[in-house]
Design a protein around this motif. Structure first.
Motif, PDB file in Angstrom:
ATOM      1  N   ALA A   3      -3.743   7.133  -6.014  1.00 51.71           N
ATOM      2  CA  ALA A   3      -4.589   7.913  -5.103  1.00 51.71           C
ATOM      3  C   ALA A   3      -5.969   7.269  -4.982  1.00 51.71           C
ATOM      4  CB  ALA A   3      -4.710   9.354  -5.594  1.00 51.71           C
ATOM      5  N   MET A   4      -6.390   6.593  -6.041  1.00 49.92           N
ATOM      6  CA  MET A   4      -7.687   5.909  -6.022  1.00 49.92           C
ATOM      7  C   MET A   4      -7.560   4.440  -5.634  1.00 49.92           C
ATOM      8  SD  MET A   4     -10.293   7.855  -6.669  1.00 49.92           S
ATOM      9  CE  MET A   4      -9.513   9.057  -5.610  1.00 49.92           C
ATOM     10  N   LEU A   5      -6.432   3.823  -5.955  1.00 50.24           N
ATOM     11  CA  LEU A   5      -6.203   2.412  -5.618  1.00 50.24           C
ATOM     12  C   LEU A   5      -4.838   2.287  -4.965  1.00 50.24           C
ATOM     13  CD1 LEU A   5      -7.452   0.501  -8.797  1.00 50.24           C
ATOM     14  CD2 LEU A   5      -8.631   0.763  -6.619  1.00 50.24           C
ATOM     15  N   PRO A   6      -4.760   2.555  -3.677  1.00 53.98           N
ATOM     16  CA  PRO A   6      -3.442   2.645  -3.024  1.00 53.98           C
ATOM     17  C   PRO A   6      -2.699   1.317  -2.912  1.00 53.98           C
ATOM     18  CG  PRO A   6      -5.206   2.970  -1.432  1.00 53.98           C
ATOM     19  CD  PRO A   6      -5.861   2.878  -2.759  1.00 53.98           C
ATOM     20  N   ARG A   7      -3.394   0.218  -3.096  1.00 52.06           N
ATOM     21  CA  ARG A   7      -2.664  -1.059  -3.059  1.00 52.06           C
ATOM     22  C   ARG A   7      -2.238  -1.379  -4.480  1.00 52.06           C
ATOM     23  NH1 ARG A   7      -4.542  -4.693   1.106  1.00 52.06           N
ATOM     24  NH2 ARG A   7      -2.932  -3.457   2.117  1.00 52.06           N
TER      25      ARG A   7
ATOM     26  N   ARG B 135       0.857  -1.184   0.000  1.00 48.74           N
ATOM     27  CA  ARG B 135       0.000   0.000   0.000  1.00 48.74           C
ATOM     28  C   ARG B 135       0.894   1.235   0.000  1.00 48.74           C
ATOM     29  NH1 ARG B 135      -4.593   2.490   2.101  1.00 48.74           N
ATOM     30  NH2 ARG B 135      -5.762   0.562   1.895  1.00 48.74           N
TER      31      ARG B 135
ATOM     32  N   VAL C  29      -9.667   3.842 -13.284  1.00 47.85           N
ATOM     33  CA  VAL C  29      -8.353   3.349 -12.865  1.00 47.85           C
ATOM     34  C   VAL C  29      -8.338   1.816 -12.866  1.00 47.85           C
ATOM     35  CG1 VAL C  29      -6.760   3.207 -10.928  1.00 47.85           C
ATOM     36  CG2 VAL C  29      -7.717   5.415 -11.581  1.00 47.85           C
TER      37      VAL C  29
ATOM     38  N   ARG D 275       6.964   1.577 -15.315  1.00 48.22           N
ATOM     39  CA  ARG D 275       6.077   0.755 -14.503  1.00 48.22           C
ATOM     40  C   ARG D 275       6.238  -0.679 -14.964  1.00 48.22           C
ATOM     41  NH1 ARG D 275      -0.449   1.789 -14.382  1.00 48.22           N
ATOM     42  NH2 ARG D 275      -0.997  -0.294 -13.698  1.00 48.22           N
TER      43      ARG D 275
ATOM     44  N   ARG E 149     -12.121   6.131  -9.945  1.00 50.89           N
ATOM     45  CA  ARG E 149     -11.565   4.844  -9.545  1.00 50.89           C
ATOM     46  C   ARG E 149     -11.942   3.754 -10.532  1.00 50.89           C
ATOM     47  NH1 ARG E 149     -13.192   4.920  -4.574  1.00 50.89           N
ATOM     48  NH2 ARG E 149     -11.233   5.838  -3.863  1.00 50.89           N
TER      49      ARG E 149
ATOM     50  N   LEU F 299      -0.458   8.482 -10.297  1.00 52.47           N
ATOM     51  CA  LEU F 299      -1.579   9.288  -9.832  1.00 52.47           C
ATOM     52  C   LEU F 299      -2.760   8.382  -9.492  1.00 52.47           C
ATOM     53  CD1 LEU F 299      -2.925  11.985  -9.330  1.00 52.47           C
ATOM     54  CD2 LEU F 299      -3.351  12.206 -11.778  1.00 52.47           C
ATOM     55  N   HIS F 300      -2.897   7.309 -10.257  1.00 52.32           N
ATOM     56  CA  HIS F 300      -4.004   6.378 -10.025  1.00 52.32           C
ATOM     57  C   HIS F 300      -3.940   5.719  -8.655  1.00 52.32           C
ATOM     58  CE1 HIS F 300      -0.807   4.539 -12.491  1.00 52.32           C
ATOM     59  NE2 HIS F 300      -0.859   3.605 -11.572  1.00 52.32           N
TER      60      HIS F 300
ATOM     61  N   GLU G 261      -0.072  -3.287  -7.600  1.00 50.80           N
ATOM     62  CA  GLU G 261       0.299  -4.647  -7.986  1.00 50.80           C
ATOM     63  C   GLU G 261       1.491  -4.656  -8.924  1.00 50.80           C
ATOM     64  OE1 GLU G 261      -1.057  -7.399  -6.852  1.00 50.80           O
ATOM     65  OE2 GLU G 261      -2.466  -6.309  -5.575  1.00 50.80           O
TER      66      GLU G 261
END
Lengths: 250, 250
Positions: A91-95, A51, B136, A65, B133, A88-89, A97
DNA sequence: CGGAAAGTTGACGTCGATCAATTCCAGTGG
DNA sequence: CCACTGGAATTGATCGACGTCAACTTTCCG
């Protein structure tokens, strides 16, 4: 109050390529605080499976990436240039992969806490939409990579990627489409194109021999832009430059 | 006031997989108005190079997002199932560079005007973030496709895609991960995997012979889930199920 | 000056493309 | 009820782009 980091100005410039922001909104973006970091290639800046509580803004150099496979193979899914907020994404999906690594030595970046990003985007709906739109542009680029990987030959893929990087670098004010700094190795580009380093080398040789490309050290010179566009069947539409008059929230 | 279209409930369900929304926000989403449409395969629902003023929500069947090359080759960059808002991102970038087509006969969808989407997202910041989200998540899926296309063999790619579709369909309540309706043709899947229809057939045969898969008509049965996961080195993390407690705007 | 990483080239193997039939099947009209 | 039709599925034979393996060279940097 200290001056904003130059990378934030580049980020604002990138946003402004597609979104119209008022003076106030721009000031709010420039006022975001962050910490500067440096990194070398082949070590994770952001490790997968964890996270994160900040996004990384490229200030100088190149970042990539990475998707990893169990057998050790790796695939680059995005290349980021100065002014790009790599994740930046997150911020919406902090975990996350995937991994983030430098493609240049060194890479300088600014870590912007998600708290800062969300504070500004929640204060100004137009900023929220600018961030959202920025993620959509990223997705649009990745979708083009899918087309390349799925249906283009290795040479065409390389030509397409070079055209894309040339235009993105130009639009970020970091060079011209025919001459620009590109500190990534052939190995990195091969990882982005889904080919081996050996074959990448043959592709570069082919483009060189056709008089299309000169790639020495960290500089790329495109000697025949039209030829490169043709080889990669490149159409810049997906890069979505040019902000749209109707995109302002009412 | 008429009842919301069932597809809107599916869409809300999809959003709720990753975002927490209040009763009021949920009502606002369900109150969006749209027009129902139907389509057959091989004809563009959304043609490339045009400006659109609505997003398409899949109600029944499958839809695909297509990238086209000058030589006529095509590559699917996304497959959408019921409850997916195919081109939610077009609310941010209304000039689209790709095509949308049905992968099933027929496909039923609901056209939601961008005005409706933006009205709701501007009224409720949490909805704006849920939409952001959602885009995303889409991007996260496309990035995995890049990894597949770049570094996996044809069989592995197929296995990976099947796992993905199985879980997405299951999470949308349209079947189980081992038995579900899948009305696309092998040709379509080949276009998504970046291989030819001929080779796609050999891949399917191989999976069938190994006792992993049964694919008859429009139904897919996965006979050995673990084997399929292994063949595709599938890790569901990127699908980003499970909403996060901290994702509410304050 | 030495060592590591990147770049470069050749020989050979393989996965998937291409070309060409043939079969299967749902829908359609006689 | 059955021939007809067009798209999808299936299979075989062959070919080519790219991978793999194995040097060797160049560049960079301490």
């Amino acid at each position: 109050m200290t001056a904003p980091h130059p990378a934030l100005r580049l980020f604002l410039r990138r946003l402004s390529l597609r979104s119209r922001l008022t003076e106030e909104e721009q000031r709010a973006i420039l006022a975001m605080r962050g910490h500067v970091g440096q990194a070398l290639p082949n070590r994770d800046i952001v490790p997968p499976g964890h996270r994160v509580d900040h996004s990384c803004l490229v200030a100088e150099g190149l970042a990539g990436r990475f998707g990893q496979l169990p057998d050790g193979m790796r695939q680059i899914t995005a290349i980021y240039i100065p002014g790009d907020m790599c994740d930046l994404h997150s911020a919406m999906l902090p975990r996350v992969e995937w991994a983030l690594q430098a493609l240049s030595a060194p890479l300088t970046y600014v870590k912007i806490p998600h708290g800062e990003l969300l504070r500004v985007s929640r204060a100004y709906p137009a900023v929220a939409e600018a961030f959202w739109r920025d993620c959509v542009v990223d997705a649009s680029i990745i979708a083009q990579w899918v087309v390349s990987l799925g249906r283009r030959s290795a040479v065409a893929r390389a030509a397409h990627l070079l055209c894309e990087m040339a235009l993105r670098i130009e639009s970020a004010g970091q060079g011209t489409r025919t001459t620009f700094d590109f500190p990534a190795t052939q190995i990195h580009v091969a990882d982005a194109l889904g080919i081996t380093a050996v074959h990448m080398n043959r592709v570069v040789r082919s483009l060189r021999q056709r008089g299309v490309l000169a790639w020495t050290g960290r500089t790329i010179r495109i000697l025949d832009w039209d030829a490169l566009v043709h080889i990669g069947s490149f159409d810049e539409g997906y890069l979505e430059f040019h902000p749209d008059a109707e995109r302002r929230p009412m």
